[in-house]
Design an enzyme around this catalytic site. Structure first.
Site, short mmCIF file in Angstrom:
data_model
loop_
_atom_site.label_atom_id
_atom_site.label_comp_id
_atom_site.label_asym_id
_atom_site.label_seq_id
_atom_site.Cartn_x
_atom_site.Cartn_y
_atom_site.Cartn_z
CB CYS A 159 -0.94 0.00 1.20
SG CYS A 159 -2.02 1.45 1.25
CB CYS A 205 -3.01 2.77 -1.35
SG CYS A 205 -3.42 1.09 -0.89
CE LYS A 233 -4.87 3.95 -6.10
NZ LYS A 233 -5.43 2.61 -6.17
CE1 TYR A 238 -6.54 -2.26 -7.01
CE2 TYR A 238 -7.47 -4.45 -7.13
CZ TYR A 238 -6.55 -3.58 -6.60
OH TYR A 238 -5.64 -4.01 -5.67
CB VAL A 256 -9.74 0.02 -14.69
CG1 VAL A 256 -10.57 1.30 -14.73
CG2 VAL A 256 -10.45 -1.09 -15.47
CD GLU A 257 -7.20 2.03 -9.08
OE1 GLU A 257 -8.07 2.29 -8.22
OE2 GLU A 257 -6.06 1.59 -8.79
CB VAL A 282 -12.99 4.38 -4.50
CG1 VAL A 282 -12.70 5.30 -5.69
CG2 VAL A 282 -14.14 4.94 -3.67
CG HIS A 299 -29.03 22.49 -5.25
ND1 HIS A 299 -29.10 21.56 -6.26
CD2 HIS A 299 -29.24 23.71 -5.81
CE1 HIS A 299 -29.35 22.19 -7.40
NE2 HIS A 299 -29.44 23.49 -7.15
CD GLU A 303 -28.30 18.40 -5.50
OE1 GLU A 303 -29.32 18.73 -4.84
OE2 GLU A 303 -27.75 19.15 -6.32
#
Length: 448
Positions: A42, A47, A50, A177, A180-181, A341, A437, A442
């Site tokens: 990591c 992590c 990255k 992942y 893709v990342e 994520v 908002h 939201e």
């Protein structure tokens, strides 16, 4: 002569550090064995570096977006040498802080690889022997290597962080992942990117959002080639051609990244001789208490078959220490509400079950609520890409079992929703909450 401890940990990554430090805080005498840098994957190869690269790609895209909304146009160029130096300096600081904390906690750190010679004893090749009633395996995982001709011409994810300059045209073989990342980050930093995938992207994530992400990746210029089964690589560094099983050749590329999964670091630990059970992939098998098949031996983190996420390893290590040293007999990590994520462009986050998983478990009792929108800034700039939000609830009470978001800000907005789901979140709770908002968050409250 063997030195005696209360707890021995093999591996100084996220799970191992968590178990060691938690046990020490509870009064245990702890030994920590690892020949690698403190922090494991990591901190050093995952992590942290990255995310730094992802931020760089985000800044580059913001420059482009700025030009689209009226700022003076300029072509940003990343000074990779400076970026790498700053990133590595930051990571070195993390390792230094770990070393200080371990020293302050009285944890004995042995920078050597150890193997189990008994259920309560470990030994290093340098002859260091230690014993304890509890031994925790936290040796993590490494990028998978393929036995195919020319594999050495490409690089693994660890090596991407050692690049001194960006490749002009890179092939990324894989669909998880990591693939893709890196595809999104490399493209954001100006590289031409081909993704060569066997079937689907991001198995295990919600299919609807994954396909929406694929559309946006391709709109950003990433070429996704499906049904590509790479059998060999040939050429030389800087000029690499990939051959697929259907006879089609891809390239020429100046770089290839093999992102074809990760394998647990469970070999060479003496597990076979002790009878510690592993699955076919080599993962150490554990129960909800992190117990292996051998009493006194435990495992946490990516070396097991649990979710390969840093916070999962940290939580499992902490719970194990609380049970073994703190006397909390019921302490265990068994939480189905795990947020995660993918740091793609845009990022994609998930909590709980995908629609496919929810329907397999609850059948027709599943309610699906999906919405699409274009982020305000994109709309102003004239971009047409859409974000996607999706909620999955069950039964008449509509308890939330899944939240999925694809879009700008999804990496940050989901943490609060994860807390709510952990406590028990219902559709009515969302509908009775006042939204902020205008925000991306939201959109989860405005679904019908």
């Amino acid at each position: 002569m063997s030195e005696r401890f209360d707890l021995i940990v093999l591996g100084a990554g996220s799970g191992g550090l968590s178990a060691a430090q938690s046990a020490a805080r509870l009064g245990a005498r702890v030994a920590l064995f690892d020949p690698d840098a403190l922090g494991g994957t990591c901190v050093n190869r995952g992590c942290v570096p990255k995310k730094a690269m992802w931020f760089a790609a985000q800044i580059a895209d913001m420059h482009r977006l700025g030009a689209e909304i009226g700022f003076e146009a300029s072509t940003p160029r990343l000074d990779w040498a400076r970026f790498r130096a700053l990133r590595d300096q930051y990571i070195a600081g993390i390792r230094d802080r770990y070393a200080t904390r371990l020293g302050t906690a009285g944890i004995r750190v042995i920078a050597q690889a150890a193997r189990l010679v008994a259920s309560d004893t470990v030994l290093t090749d340098q002859g260091v022997e230690a014993s304890a009633p509890h031994i925790v395996i936290a040796t993590g995982a490494s990028p998978r290597r393929l036995d195919l001709p020319g594999f050495e011409l490409g690089m693994l994810s660890d090596q991407v962080f050692m690049l001194d300059a960006p490749p002009q045209h890179i092939a990324i073989v894989g669909a998880g992942y990591v693939a893709v990342e890196f595809a999104c980050m490399m493209r954001g930093l100006g590289c031409r990117v081909d993704m060569l995938v066997r079937e689907h992207l991001l198995t295990g994530f919600d299919r609807e959002l994954v396909e929406a992400l694929a559309v946006q990746m391709q709109a950003h210029g990433i070429r996704i080639v499906r049904e590509a089964r790479i059998e060999s690589a040939r050429g030389e560094p800087g000029r690499i051609t990939l051959a697929a099983s259907d006879g089609i050749e891809h390239g020429v590329y100046d770089a290839v990244l093999w992102a074809v999964g990760r394998v647990p670091n469970s070999g060479g630990l003496g597990l076979e001789a002790l009878g510690v059970e592993r699955d076919e992939a080599g993962h150490v098998l554990v129960d909800v208490g992190q117990n292996t098949s051998v009493p006194g031996v435990y495992a946490v983190g990516d070396v097991t078959d649990r979710r390969a996420l840093t916070p999962v390893a940290v939580a499992a290590g902490r719970a194990l220490a609380e049970r073994l040293i703190g006397g909390q007999a019921q302490a265990k990590f068994d939480d189905p509400v795990i947020p995660s994520v993918v740091f793609s462009e845009p990022p994609m986050g998930a909590i709980g079950l995908t629609e496919q998983q929810a329907r397999a478990r609850y059948g027709d009792a599943v309610n699906v609520h999906t919405g699409r929108y274009t982020p305000l800034l994109w709309k102003v700039a004239g971009r047409s890409g859409q974000s996607v939000v999706k909620l999955l609830s069950v039964g008449e009470e509509r308890k939330l079992v899944g939240i999925h978001v694809l879009g700008v800000g999804s990496d940050e907005l989901l943490q609060g929703f994860a807390v709510a789901m952990h406590k028990g979140l219902y559709w009515r709770d969302l509908k009775s909450t006042i939204a902020i908002h205008p925000t991306a968050a939201e959109e989860l409250l405005l679904l019908h």
